[in-house]
Design an enzyme around this catalytic site. Structure first.
Site, mmCIF file in Angstrom:
data_model
loop_
_atom_site.group_PDB
_atom_site.id
_atom_site.type_symbol
_atom_site.label_atom_id
_atom_site.label_comp_id
_atom_site.label_asym_id
_atom_site.label_seq_id
_atom_site.Cartn_x
_atom_site.Cartn_y
_atom_site.Cartn_z
ATOM 1 C CD GLU A 129 47.133 -40.204 -37.086
ATOM 2 O OE1 GLU A 129 48.196 -40.505 -36.511
ATOM 3 O OE2 GLU A 129 46.042 -40.772 -36.857
ATOM 4 N N GLY A 153 42.476 -39.014 -36.771
ATOM 5 C CA GLY A 153 42.782 -39.901 -37.897
ATOM 6 C C GLY A 153 42.485 -39.269 -39.232
ATOM 7 C CB ALA A 192 39.768 -42.887 -34.625
ATOM 8 C CD GLU A 252 44.607 -38.041 -32.246
ATOM 9 O OE1 GLU A 252 44.541 -38.558 -33.368
ATOM 10 O OE2 GLU A 252 44.871 -36.820 -32.066
#
Length: 258
Positions: A112, A109, A66, A132
């Protein structure tokens, strides 16, 4: 196709390609980029010419995760009102096969997004990680759920708690990826897999994906009932008639996706 800012899309030989296109930021995912990815996937899903979707990254990395600069000042109320992960939920509605072609960093991300793909082909030297926890947060776009379903509770906790970097070899051993290839042939090998799928009967490919996905969440009995109905449904398709007739006649089938 629509003009995009953060991704690049092309179509070739029945395959729709989505390239993450922020190479200077190692393809970090800002919210606008995620919206573009999901929109492109949905466009490809509705396009009768496109039979397979490939997601890859320009530059040295698939995605470093992210865009933290975008999220650093967020608060709970803002994220709730923004509905931060609504766009991510749209991936589950895509009916066509999604192949991830990954290299370099596949972090946060980006990991993911890779886990949302149906098949994953990785270049040698690729590393996967959920970092994270080192930012005081946790995966939020399905990472804790999808990784656990693939590798089990204890391994998922180990990797997510430690923010470990998972090698491509470890990822292959634990069933996260399908194949490791030399970096210089990643594009070629991905194309081979994608084009193999374009030659299969599209409706059968779609219903197989649906059935396998249900197996993750359903009981064995419920999953078998779902599978059986899809099996019966395929006997109403032109491709079933063509496939079985071609077998009897000892020739290659000519599937039409109907």
């Amino acid at each position: 196709m629509t003009a995009f800012t953060f991704i690049e899309v092309t179509i070739d030989n029945g395959v729709g390609y989505i390239y993450l296109n922020r190479p200077r930021q190692y393809n970090s995912l800002n919210r606008a980029m995620v919206r573009e990815i999901m929109y492109a996937m949905e466009q490809f899903d509705r396009d009768d010419y496109v039979q397979v979707i490939v997601v890859a990254g320009h530059g040295k990395a698939f995605s470093s995760g992210a865009d933290i600069d975008e999220m650093a000042t967020d608060n709970t109320v803002h994220l709730e009102l923004l509905n931060q992960f609504a766009d991510w939920d749209r991936i589950a509605q895509v009916k066509k096969p999604i192949i991830g072609s990954v290299k370099g960093f596949v972090f946060g991300g980006g990991f993911e997004l890779a886990l949302c793909c149906d098949l994953l082909i990785a270049a040698e030297g690729t590393e996967f990680s959920f970092p994270e926890i080192n930012l005081g947060v946790m995966p939020g776009a399905g990472g804790t759920q999808r990784l656990t379903k693939l590798v089990g509770r204890t391994k998922a906790l180990e990797w997510i708690w430690s923010a470990a970097r998972i090698t491509a070899e470890e990822a292959l051993t634990h069933g996260i990826i399908n194949k490791i290839v030399q970096p210089e042939i990643l594009v070629e090998e991905t194309q081979k897999v994608a084009e193999m799928l374009t030659k299969k009967p599209a409706l059968a490919v779609r219903l197989i994906k649906e059935s396998v996905n249900k197996a993750v969440d359903y009981s064995l009995y419920e999953g078998m009932q779902f599978e059986r109905k899809n099996f019966y449904l395929l006997f109403s398709s032109e491709d079933q008639k063509e496939g079985m007739q071609a077998f009897v006649e000892k020739r290659q089938p000519n599937f039409k996706g109907r």
